[in-house]
Design a protein around this motif. Structure first.
Motif, PDB file in Angstrom:
ATOM      1  N   VAL A 189       0.957  -1.175   0.069  1.00 27.88           N
ATOM      2  CA  VAL A 189       0.029   0.229  -0.105  1.00 27.88           C
ATOM      3  C   VAL A 189       1.128   1.576   0.082  1.00 27.88           C
ATOM      4  N   GLY A 190       1.935   1.201   0.801  1.00 27.78           N
ATOM      5  CA  GLY A 190       2.944   2.327   0.891  1.00 27.78           C
ATOM      6  C   GLY A 190       3.536   2.737  -0.611  1.00 27.78           C
ATOM      7  N   GLY A 227      11.381  -3.467   1.109  1.00 27.83           N
ATOM      8  CA  GLY A 227      10.187  -2.986   1.285  1.00 27.83           C
ATOM      9  C   GLY A 227      10.069  -1.635   2.055  1.00 27.83           C
ATOM     10  N   LEU A 228      10.320  -1.932   3.512  1.00 31.10           N
ATOM     11  CA  LEU A 228      10.551  -1.058   4.305  1.00 31.10           C
ATOM     12  C   LEU A 228      11.300   0.092   4.132  1.00 31.10           C
ATOM     13  N   ILE A 229      12.481  -0.222   3.593  1.00 32.76           N
ATOM     14  CA  ILE A 229      13.487   1.041   3.041  1.00 32.76           C
ATOM     15  C   ILE A 229      12.728   1.849   1.993  1.00 32.76           C
ATOM     16  N   MET A 230      12.417   1.255   1.055  1.00 33.71           N
ATOM     17  CA  MET A 230      11.624   2.018  -0.136  1.00 33.71           C
ATOM     18  C   MET A 230      10.678   2.724   0.453  1.00 33.71           C
ATOM     19  N   TYR A 267      -0.241   5.944   7.814  1.00 33.22           N
ATOM     20  CA  TYR A 267      -0.452   6.489   6.286  1.00 33.22           C
ATOM     21  C   TYR A 267      -1.071   5.290   5.584  1.00 33.22           C
ATOM     22  N   THR A 268      -0.589   4.174   5.719  1.00 35.66           N
ATOM     23  CA  THR A 268      -0.990   2.958   4.934  1.00 35.66           C
ATOM     24  C   THR A 268      -2.166   2.452   5.229  1.00 35.66           C
TER      25      THR A 268
END
Length: 426
Positions: free
Chosen positions: A158-159, A235-238, A263-264
């Motif tokens: 989603v992010g 994914g979390l770094i992005m 946010y997501t």
């Protein structure tokens, strides 16, 4: 032969051993600070948080022993001392950090209580579980990790597809090095040496396969676990990079993770994530405390009192250290990590390589050289940096806290050339 089901189950179990909720707070922070340079920090982070831990599992597949076996070629005394240092670091840094993460993510946003109260109640629970060895943790681990992965995967996807179009400029002068050193804070290389031994013992108890079968099973399980970590970290770094403009310059690691979940997934998703992170932290803390206590118990001829005393002392340390902010615990961990990580990385690599090139003399020389050239990285936290300028100018990469790398490689090559064929591999 190993069935696909057995490989998947073992790989998932290994991933669960690696996967700690504390690790979730590191990648988004790294991505946010990297901004447009997020790819470079990702590569650096992969090296120390995924590749090296995976090699640690491969090393266990090769030697199929315990943490003690990683350094026994140097000497039994050194190996014992190394194990003591590793467990001491584990019980005084990552274990208390789980309480701090729990307070900042799961307690502070909803309740007006002090961190000391949180860490006290938290480690009282750890004490009860560690003393009673309840199997509740096994069931929590089986159901908890899949749910957390689903939540994190939702945040990631989603992010990525709903993030702002603008990415802030990065603050790192050397993004690759920043990612590499932040990977130290996951403690994943240390975890590989510890949990790999646990996995070997478990397989020896529960399976009747040959040495080669177990080697293949551990290797394939390591690949599965590594891919899982790679997906989550990337994914979390992005997401940290893609949402970087939404956070203040001085936003903390926990603030960024909480912000991304809001946010997501909205407030409901954030609340759900908070509970799951708290439980994941708790199981990690119990695992560290019981593992350390088991080691001390073994040192004292399986004395049950040694186990109990270690558990109590570990929980007291957890209360005292766990009341501090996550950022503070991460900062005080740096000297210890700069001391133990280079040695651990070298031991992992030496145990992966062909025994033909890793004789006793090679182990001793390479580890000694690695330790010697990593001393400036350790001392920088205790003396004025100007006193190290001369050394950092002489040693390649020393200014990036990597001055030990080339000397370690050089000593490995030279020692092998000098002692080739003169001594059989051990």
């Amino acid at each position: 032969m190993n069935s696909k089901k057995q490989v998947l189950i073992t790989g998932f179990a290994l991933f669960s051993m690696f996967f700690g909720a504390g690790n979730l707070i590191l990648p988004p922070f790294l991505g946010k600070n990297a901004g447009e340079s997020w790819l470079w920090v990702t590569i650096g982070f992969f090296l120390t948080a995924v590749i090296i831990p995976f090699l640690g599992i491969l090393a266990h597949a090769r030697i199929q022993g315990t943490m003690y076996d990683f350094a026994k070629k140097i000497s039994s005394t050194f190996s014992t001392f190394y194990c003591v240092i590793m467990y001491t670091i584990a019980i005084t840094l990552p274990a208390p950090r789980t309480a701090s993460v729990t307070h900042e993510i799961a307690i502070a946003p909803f309740f007006n209580t002090s961190s000391l109260v949180t860490s006290s109640i938290y480690f009282l629970g750890v004490l009860l579980f560690a003393i009673n060895r309840s199997k509740v943790l096994d069931y929590l681990g089986k159901f908890l990790t899949p749910i957390i992965i689903i939540i994190i995967a939702s945040i990631i996807f989603v992010g990525i597809f709903s993030s702002p179009n603008e990415i802030s400029a990065g603050i790192y002068d050397a993004p690759f090095v920043a990612g590499l050193l932040e990977g130290y804070q996951t403690f994943d290389a240390i975890a590989a040496v510890v949990v790999g031994g646990i996995l070997v013992i478990s397989l020896n108890i529960n399976t009747n396969g040959s040495f080669q079968d177990k080697k293949q099973l551990i290797t394939k399980a390591g690949i599965i676990a590594g891919l899982g970590l790679l997906f989550i970290y990337a994914g979390l770094i992005m997401n940290g990079a893609f949402w970087s403009t939404n956070f203040a310059t001085d936003a903390s690691r926990t603030t960024i993770l909480n912000g991304l979940s809001t946010y997501t997934l909205g407030k409901i998703g954030t609340s759900f994530l908070s509970v799951l992170v708290a439980l994941a932290c708790f199981t990690t803390a119990v695992g560290i405390v019981t593992g350390t206590a088991d080691f001390v118990k073994g040192l004292f001829n399986n004395n049950s009192k040694a186990y109990t005393i270690t558990v109590v002392l570990g929980c007291i340390l957890g209360v005292l250290i766990g009341q501090f902010d996550v950022s503070y615990i991460i900062d005080i961990a740096l000297p210890a990590l700069m001391f133990i990580y280079p040695i651990t990385i070298v031991l992992i690599i030496l145990n992966v390589l062909n025994p033909k090139y890793t004789s006793v003399i090679v182990f001793r020389v390479v580890v000694l050289i690695t330790f010697t050239f990593s001393i400036p990285d350790f001392l920088q936290f205790f003396i004025d940096e100007s006193q190290l300028n001369t050394i950092q100018k002489i040693i390649p990469f020393a200014k990036h806290n990597l001055g030990w790398v080339l000397p370690a490689v050089f000593s490995f090559v030279v020692t092998n050339l000098l002692f080739a064929q003169k001594k059989p591999a051990v």
